[in-house]
Design a protein around this motif. Sequence first.
Motif, mmCIF file in Angstrom:
data_model
loop_
_atom_site.group_PDB
_atom_site.id
_atom_site.type_symbol
_atom_site.label_atom_id
_atom_site.label_comp_id
_atom_site.label_asym_id
_atom_site.label_seq_id
_atom_site.Cartn_x
_atom_site.Cartn_y
_atom_site.Cartn_z
ATOM 1 N N UNK A 15 -16.619 37.194 36.157
ATOM 2 C CA UNK A 15 -16.089 35.920 35.680
ATOM 3 C C UNK A 15 -17.169 35.056 35.024
ATOM 4 N N UNK A 16 -18.391 35.601 34.935
ATOM 5 C CA UNK A 16 -19.476 34.855 34.306
ATOM 6 C C UNK A 16 -20.207 33.929 35.245
ATOM 7 N N UNK A 17 -20.026 34.129 36.565
ATOM 8 C CA UNK A 17 -20.688 33.287 37.551
ATOM 9 C C UNK A 17 -22.151 33.643 37.757
ATOM 10 N N UNK A 18 -22.834 32.814 38.529
ATOM 11 C CA UNK A 18 -24.273 32.980 38.768
ATOM 12 C C UNK A 18 -24.594 33.323 40.220
ATOM 13 N N UNK A 19 -23.578 33.358 41.077
ATOM 14 C CA UNK A 19 -23.814 33.565 42.507
ATOM 15 C C UNK A 19 -23.685 35.038 42.865
ATOM 16 N N UNK A 20 -24.584 35.831 42.300
ATOM 17 C CA UNK A 20 -24.603 37.253 42.571
ATOM 18 C C UNK A 20 -26.051 37.736 42.491
ATOM 19 N N UNK A 21 -26.259 38.984 42.854
ATOM 20 C CA UNK A 21 -27.604 39.536 42.923
ATOM 21 C C UNK A 21 -27.731 40.739 41.976
ATOM 22 N N UNK A 22 -28.957 41.187 41.712
ATOM 23 C CA UNK A 22 -29.125 42.321 40.793
ATOM 24 C C UNK A 22 -28.284 43.536 41.158
ATOM 25 N N UNK A 23 -28.091 43.764 42.450
ATOM 26 C CA UNK A 23 -27.293 44.925 42.865
ATOM 27 C C UNK A 23 -25.835 44.758 42.451
ATOM 28 N N UNK A 24 -25.340 43.522 42.442
ATOM 29 C CA UNK A 24 -23.965 43.264 41.994
ATOM 30 C C UNK A 24 -23.871 43.358 40.475
ATOM 31 N N UNK A 25 -24.880 42.804 39.809
ATOM 32 C CA UNK A 25 -24.906 42.864 38.346
ATOM 33 C C UNK A 25 -24.982 44.305 37.861
ATOM 34 N N UNK A 26 -25.695 45.151 38.611
ATOM 35 C CA UNK A 26 -25.816 46.555 38.214
ATOM 36 C C UNK A 26 -24.445 47.228 38.199
ATOM 37 N N UNK A 27 -23.608 46.907 39.183
ATOM 38 C CA UNK A 27 -22.254 47.456 39.194
ATOM 39 C C UNK A 27 -21.470 46.916 38.007
ATOM 40 N N UNK A 28 -21.527 45.598 37.799
ATOM 41 C CA UNK A 28 -20.800 44.986 36.699
ATOM 42 C C UNK A 28 -21.218 45.509 35.345
ATOM 43 N N UNK A 29 -22.514 45.742 35.167
ATOM 44 C CA UNK A 29 -23.022 46.233 33.886
ATOM 45 C C UNK A 29 -22.472 47.612 33.534
ATOM 46 N N UNK A 30 -22.189 48.410 34.558
ATOM 47 C CA UNK A 30 -21.710 49.769 34.313
ATOM 48 C C UNK A 30 -20.206 49.818 34.053
ATOM 49 N N UNK A 31 -19.517 48.727 34.329
ATOM 50 C CA UNK A 31 -18.067 48.720 34.159
ATOM 51 C C UNK A 31 -17.688 48.562 32.690
ATOM 52 N N UNK A 32 -16.557 49.092 32.297
ATOM 53 C CA UNK A 32 -16.092 48.924 30.910
ATOM 54 C C UNK A 32 -15.738 47.468 30.648
#
Length: 262
Positions: free
Chosen positions: A26-43
């Motif tokens: 959703x474009x939020x900032x309350x996450x960590x690199x491990x969460x971003x790594x999952x999001x980055x791999x998603x379509x």
Amino acid sequence: MTPGTSTPRQIDTSTAHPARVYDWLLGGKDNYPVDEAVGDRLPPQARDAARQNRAFMNRAVAWLAGQGIDQFLDIGTGIPTEPNLHQIVQDIVPTARVVYTDNDPIVLRHAEALLVGRPEGVTDYVEADVRDPAAIMGHARRILDFSRPIALSLIALMHFLGDDQNPHALVRDMVAELPSGSYLVLSHAASDIFPELAEQVTAEYAKGGIRLGFRTRAGVLRFFEGLDLVEPGLVTAPEWFKETPAPSPEGSGIYAGVARVR
């Protein structure tokens, strides 16, 4: 510390969590690199699904508040993203009571934001897991009046439980505690609308240690057994609207529905 919560658990920043991945989508900032790594791999469609899901929730709870529903139990709340559920419903019914529930301790850290509502109403938060409905309902009974209708909100939550965790029974048991005239609001990722995409998303979440159980329309419809689906029934998230302009037509892998408890 908010009422009904236990001592906050340490946040595990080494493992992805659904609430924080959703925040990232959703474009939020309350996450960590491990969460971003999952999001980055998603379509890219995953971001669309998160947006569509959130918009459905906004429309559904606004419609319910407009029908006079003034009590809401929101399980799987996630990290606050304005407008929050209580802001939507208390703008319509200032005296509305809202109980939020989530099992990610980072959401607890944001409980102060969740609890800022209209002074005429009540907002509350409890850290608990949907797989422990007794704890959730026990706390909710301290805040909500179970002799009057309540809206139970399960937004993009039940697809994180596999069939071996009896998700349909969990929902059925919680709904059974609600009085007549209550509502179930539920959205759920589809396995049969864009099957290849669903498989890709499931695989990428699994790499982050998050298990998904996307379901067919028939599987999602089972959550509403014994209830009266509100028109337009069980549809994709952008197709669900009431008394508002229709959202722009777009493909969606999210099923959504609202049903009344008899």
